[in-house]
Write a protein that holds these residues in place. Structure first.
Motif, PDB file in Angstrom:
ATOM      1  N   MET A   1     -37.657 -31.570  10.323  1.00  0.00           N
ATOM      2  CA  MET A   1     -36.248 -32.308  10.602  1.00  0.00           C
ATOM      3  C   MET A   1     -35.100 -31.348  11.175  1.00  0.00           C
ATOM      4  O   MET A   1     -35.711 -30.383  11.556  1.00  0.00           O
ATOM      5  CB  MET A   1     -35.938 -33.001   9.450  1.00  0.00           C
ATOM      6  CG  MET A   1     -36.655 -33.912   9.170  1.00  0.00           C
ATOM      7  SD  MET A   1     -35.927 -34.927   7.723  1.00  0.00           S
ATOM      8  CE  MET A   1     -36.912 -36.397   7.566  1.00  0.00           C
ATOM      9  N   LYS A   2     -34.319 -30.987  11.124  1.00  0.00           N
ATOM     10  CA  LYS A   2     -33.497 -30.360  11.933  1.00  0.00           C
ATOM     11  C   LYS A   2     -33.333 -29.059  11.677  1.00  0.00           C
ATOM     12  O   LYS A   2     -33.812 -28.174  11.045  1.00  0.00           O
ATOM     13  CB  LYS A   2     -32.248 -31.206  12.367  1.00  0.00           C
ATOM     14  CG  LYS A   2     -31.529 -31.316  13.334  1.00  0.00           C
ATOM     15  CD  LYS A   2     -30.297 -32.240  13.700  1.00  0.00           C
ATOM     16  CE  LYS A   2     -29.061 -31.620  13.228  1.00  0.00           C
ATOM     17  NZ  LYS A   2     -28.151 -30.839  12.759  1.00  0.00           N
ATOM     18  N   GLY A  89     -33.492 -30.151   2.997  1.00  0.00           N
ATOM     19  CA  GLY A  89     -32.948 -30.553   4.744  1.00  0.00           C
ATOM     20  C   GLY A  89     -32.116 -31.491   5.101  1.00  0.00           C
ATOM     21  O   GLY A  89     -31.293 -31.919   5.582  1.00  0.00           O
ATOM     22  N   TYR A  90     -32.882 -32.779   4.175  1.00  0.00           N
ATOM     23  CA  TYR A  90     -32.579 -34.069   4.466  1.00  0.00           C
ATOM     24  C   TYR A  90     -31.221 -34.448   3.998  1.00  0.00           C
ATOM     25  O   TYR A  90     -30.153 -34.799   4.422  1.00  0.00           O
ATOM     26  CB  TYR A  90     -33.423 -35.070   3.644  1.00  0.00           C
ATOM     27  CG  TYR A  90     -33.062 -36.370   3.986  1.00  0.00           C
ATOM     28  CD1 TYR A  90     -33.941 -37.234   5.020  1.00  0.00           C
ATOM     29  CD2 TYR A  90     -32.285 -37.186   3.258  1.00  0.00           C
ATOM     30  CE1 TYR A  90     -33.588 -38.648   5.055  1.00  0.00           C
ATOM     31  CE2 TYR A  90     -31.810 -38.580   3.349  1.00  0.00           C
ATOM     32  CZ  TYR A  90     -32.715 -39.228   4.060  1.00  0.00           C
ATOM     33  OH  TYR A  90     -32.283 -40.564   4.502  1.00  0.00           O
ATOM     34  N   ILE A  91     -31.030 -33.681   2.663  1.00  0.00           N
ATOM     35  CA  ILE A  91     -29.795 -33.952   1.721  1.00  0.00           C
ATOM     36  C   ILE A  91     -28.655 -33.001   2.595  1.00  0.00           C
ATOM     37  O   ILE A  91     -27.534 -33.748   2.961  1.00  0.00           O
ATOM     38  CB  ILE A  91     -29.973 -33.447   0.435  1.00  0.00           C
ATOM     39  CG1 ILE A  91     -31.061 -34.352  -0.375  1.00  0.00           C
ATOM     40  CG2 ILE A  91     -28.553 -33.240  -0.238  1.00  0.00           C
ATOM     41  CD1 ILE A  91     -31.345 -33.657  -1.742  1.00  0.00           C
ATOM     42  N   VAL A  92     -28.808 -32.158   3.185  1.00  0.00           N
ATOM     43  CA  VAL A  92     -27.905 -31.277   3.736  1.00  0.00           C
ATOM     44  C   VAL A  92     -27.456 -31.923   5.135  1.00  0.00           C
ATOM     45  O   VAL A  92     -26.206 -31.998   5.063  1.00  0.00           O
ATOM     46  CB  VAL A  92     -28.337 -29.638   3.953  1.00  0.00           C
ATOM     47  CG1 VAL A  92     -27.554 -28.801   5.031  1.00  0.00           C
ATOM     48  CG2 VAL A  92     -28.563 -29.016   2.664  1.00  0.00           C
ATOM     49  N   LEU A 208     -43.178 -36.405  -3.006  1.00  0.00           N
ATOM     50  CA  LEU A 208     -42.532 -37.880  -3.317  1.00  0.00           C
ATOM     51  C   LEU A 208     -41.183 -38.194  -2.819  1.00  0.00           C
ATOM     52  O   LEU A 208     -41.085 -39.239  -2.060  1.00  0.00           O
ATOM     53  CB  LEU A 208     -42.766 -38.187  -4.786  1.00  0.00           C
ATOM     54  CG  LEU A 208     -44.254 -38.190  -5.311  1.00  0.00           C
ATOM     55  CD1 LEU A 208     -44.318 -38.157  -6.818  1.00  0.00           C
ATOM     56  CD2 LEU A 208     -45.431 -39.170  -4.665  1.00  0.00           C
ATOM     57  N   GLY A 209     -40.436 -37.144  -2.995  1.00  0.00           N
ATOM     58  CA  GLY A 209     -39.140 -37.319  -2.607  1.00  0.00           C
ATOM     59  C   GLY A 209     -38.725 -37.677  -1.080  1.00  0.00           C
ATOM     60  O   GLY A 209     -38.241 -38.550  -0.897  1.00  0.00           O
ATOM     61  N   ILE A 210     -39.415 -36.667  -0.506  1.00  0.00           N
ATOM     62  CA  ILE A 210     -38.918 -36.843   1.038  1.00  0.00           C
ATOM     63  C   ILE A 210     -39.723 -38.035   1.567  1.00  0.00           C
ATOM     64  O   ILE A 210     -39.158 -38.830   2.358  1.00  0.00           O
ATOM     65  CB  ILE A 210     -39.498 -35.810   1.751  1.00  0.00           C
ATOM     66  CG1 ILE A 210     -39.004 -35.709   3.211  1.00  0.00           C
ATOM     67  CG2 ILE A 210     -41.054 -35.544   1.659  1.00  0.00           C
ATOM     68  CD1 ILE A 210     -37.534 -35.552   3.413  1.00  0.00           C
ATOM     69  N   PHE A 211     -40.812 -38.690   1.203  1.00  0.00           N
ATOM     70  CA  PHE A 211     -41.273 -39.707   1.513  1.00  0.00           C
ATOM     71  C   PHE A 211     -40.604 -40.920   0.895  1.00  0.00           C
ATOM     72  O   PHE A 211     -40.621 -42.140   1.774  1.00  0.00           O
ATOM     73  CB  PHE A 211     -43.122 -39.976   1.180  1.00  0.00           C
ATOM     74  CG  PHE A 211     -43.673 -39.371   2.412  1.00  0.00           C
ATOM     75  CD1 PHE A 211     -44.110 -40.219   3.287  1.00  0.00           C
ATOM     76  CD2 PHE A 211     -44.166 -38.159   2.262  1.00  0.00           C
ATOM     77  CE1 PHE A 211     -44.877 -39.666   4.546  1.00  0.00           C
ATOM     78  CE2 PHE A 211     -44.934 -37.580   3.358  1.00  0.00           C
ATOM     79  CZ  PHE A 211     -45.232 -38.231   4.649  1.00  0.00           C
TER      80      PHE A 211
END
Length: 255
Positions: A1-2, A89-92, A208-211
């Motif tokens: 992701m970024k 990374g998703y949360i940030v 599980l969390g990221i999916f």
């Protein structure tokens, strides 16, 4: 992701094993089904060993069961680490982006008003190729054992990422991914084992969390706990270069 993913990947301190000293002999640590059962009981005393596909007795590519187990253990640990990087990374990037320009032309980082997947879509193609090039180099270094470790199917400790020592000595100064300043060099084997068990559990939860995040973004209401929290995404998170690059453009296939 970024960007959050890339920064998290640099800080791979979650690894349970410090790199072995270069030139030192490395004993074989091939695992058996009994070893997997022992690890499973420590990781989850309730479920314990669960292998419905009987992978513990599989023989991939004629390597033998011990090499196959080494491959599978390395794969799980690696996927768990990537999932932890992705989750953080998703949360940030859902809440923060760097204030400085993303490109030399002065373009800003994609806004937090976009979902993390949409932020990735907005990253220039050249920047994406740079990220994938770094990832590929790290993968190649791992597969080569840094020039001094055996392959993870041939006795290397699962999850042990090689030091950049040989690259540092011959090419360019670079810090190791794990424990770059040697703070944990005297860590006991018992502590390493305990931390590896924790890392395995954290990695499984992160997968599980990221999916869960990806599902909630793509299919509204699919994860009730995230309803009203995540931002919807109309693209395909499984196509990282969607709209920018396709092999079909080069091989004459359908668009």
């Amino acid at each position: 992701m970024k960007t959050g993913l890339v920064l998290a990947s640099i800080a791979a301190g979650a690894s349970a094993f410090a790199p072995a000293k270069q030139g030192a002999s490395v004993s074989r640590t091939a695992a058996s089904k009994a070893d997997l059962e022992a690890i499973a009981e420590k990781a989850n005393p309730i479920v314990k060993f669960y292998d419905p596909l009987n992978l513990a007795e599989a023989d991939f590519y004629g390597m033998g069961s011990e090499a196959t187990i080494g491959f599978l253990r390395q794969s799980e640990i690696k996927h768990g680490r990537i999932a932890m990087f992705a989750f953080v990374g998703y949360i940030v990037q859902s809440n923060f982006v760097f204030p400085w320009p993303q490109t030399l032309s002065g373009a800003a980082h994609p806004s937090v008003d976009l979902s993390p997947e949409a932020q990735w879509d907005a990253v220039p193609l050249g920047a994406k190729w740079q990220i994938f090039a770094v990832i590929s180099a790290l993968e190649l270094w791992d597969e080569c054992g840094g020039g001094y470790l055996p392959h993870y199917t041939k006795g290397r400790k699962p999850g042990q990422y090689p030091s950049f020592g040989k690259f540092r000595d011959a090419v360019h100064p670079v810090l190791d991914l794990y424990d770059p300043f040697g703070f944990n060099k005297n860590m006991s084997e018992e502590t390493k084992e305990r931390r590896l068990i924790a890392e395995i559990n954290n990695g499984r939860l992160a997968m599980l969390g990221i999916f869960g995040f990806l599902s909630a973004d793509k299919v509204e209401g699919s994860v009730p706990l995230l309803s009203g929290i995540v931002k919807g995404y109309s693209g395909n998170p499984m196509i990282p270069f969607e709209g920018q690059f396709s092999y079909a453009d080069y091989i004459g296939g359908p668009n």
